[in-house]
Design an enzyme around this catalytic site. Structure first.
Site, mmCIF file in Angstrom:
data_model
loop_
_atom_site.group_PDB
_atom_site.id
_atom_site.type_symbol
_atom_site.label_atom_id
_atom_site.label_comp_id
_atom_site.label_asym_id
_atom_site.label_seq_id
_atom_site.Cartn_x
_atom_site.Cartn_y
_atom_site.Cartn_z
ATOM 1 N N CYS A 1 -0.177 -5.002 -12.038
ATOM 2 C CA CYS A 1 -0.034 -5.809 -10.826
ATOM 3 C C CYS A 1 1.447 -6.049 -10.581
ATOM 4 C CB CYS A 1 -0.751 -7.140 -11.027
ATOM 5 S SG CYS A 1 -0.421 -8.376 -9.755
ATOM 6 N N CYS B 1 1.031 -4.254 -3.087
ATOM 7 C CA CYS B 1 -0.166 -4.759 -3.767
ATOM 8 C C CYS B 1 -1.080 -3.643 -4.256
ATOM 9 C CB CYS B 1 -0.924 -5.715 -2.870
ATOM 10 S SG CYS B 1 -2.201 -6.606 -3.788
#
Length: 233
Positions: free
Chosen positions: A181, A63
């Protein structure tokens, strides 16, 4: 990350001899908010310990925004902390964070000015932009798709990026980050966009894969993933 990184490694298997297996341990998160991201990051040491039991050869922390939400330059702190968990467990393992990998990938590509597409809400996107700029890059423009639900982010059609990127003025931009992302898929679009705009196109997942290959001591090359994985770096 659990889909795109294996896809890039598997594509590499079609042209080079090394073979790979993939193992994961998950941190929990449902809504992409600063509070949930911080709680998720706190679980990372437990995950590193679990994967260390399997004696994997490299670990990737997925992440990007969880790292960046913890403060400027935090990827350096996280990588040390995660590595120490593997040392304490008796199998020292190289650590790659997607945040650190994106910064490194932009450096490898020689970028000075970049534009960025994210699925995050605007405040998180602005935080990502600040983090990238603190590392020495100019972010000319950023698109925030403002999708708060983590599963909805993963369900995005990567080919939508073929239209989304056209909202950007790429004059003077050295590299386009098609997805900052690892949760938002972009792999299917990267090479196509790169052909259309004539500058390198990358993503957090591509940069993480590049860095993992480097840590493994193998040629950082695949048949997909844009300029960074063409074998020139």
């Amino acid at each position: 990350m659990e889909t795109e990184i294996p896809a890039i490694f598997k594509a590499r298997e079609t042209i080079l001899p090394e073979r790979f297996t993939f193992h994961s341990s998950r941190m929990r998160m449902k809504k992409v908010t600063k509070e949930e991201l911080e709680a998720m990051d706190a679980m990372s040491l437990k995950c590193a310990l679990e994967l260390s039991d399997a004696q994997v050869d490299v670990m990737g922390y997925a992440c990007l925004v969880a790292i960046m939400s913890m403060g400027r330059g935090y990827h350096c702190v996280s990588e040390v902390n995660l590595h120490q968990e593997t040392v304490a467990n008796g199998f020292p393992t190289p650590i790659v964070t997607s945040a650190g990998a994106l910064i490194n990938g932009l450096n490898v590509l020689g970028a000075k000015t970049v534009s960025v597409i994210t699925p995050y809400m605007r405040p998180l996107t602005d935080m990502v932009v600040d983090y990238i700029e603190h590392q020495g890059f100019k972010v000319k423009e950023s698109i925030a798709l403002e999708i708060p639900d983590n599963l909805e982010v993963a369900a995005q059609n990567p080919l939508n990026l073929l239209d989304i990127y056209k909202q950007l003025d790429l004059t003077g931009v050295d590299v386009l980050v098609a997805s900052a992302c690892v949760q938002m898929p972009s792999l299917e679009a990267i090479d196509q966009i790169e052909q259309e705009i004539g500058i390198p196109v990358t993503s957090a997942a591509v940069c993480t894969t590049y860095e993992m290959m480097k840590k493994l001591g193998i040629e950082a090359k695949s048949t997909i993933g844009g300029a960074l994985l063409k074998g020139n770096y």
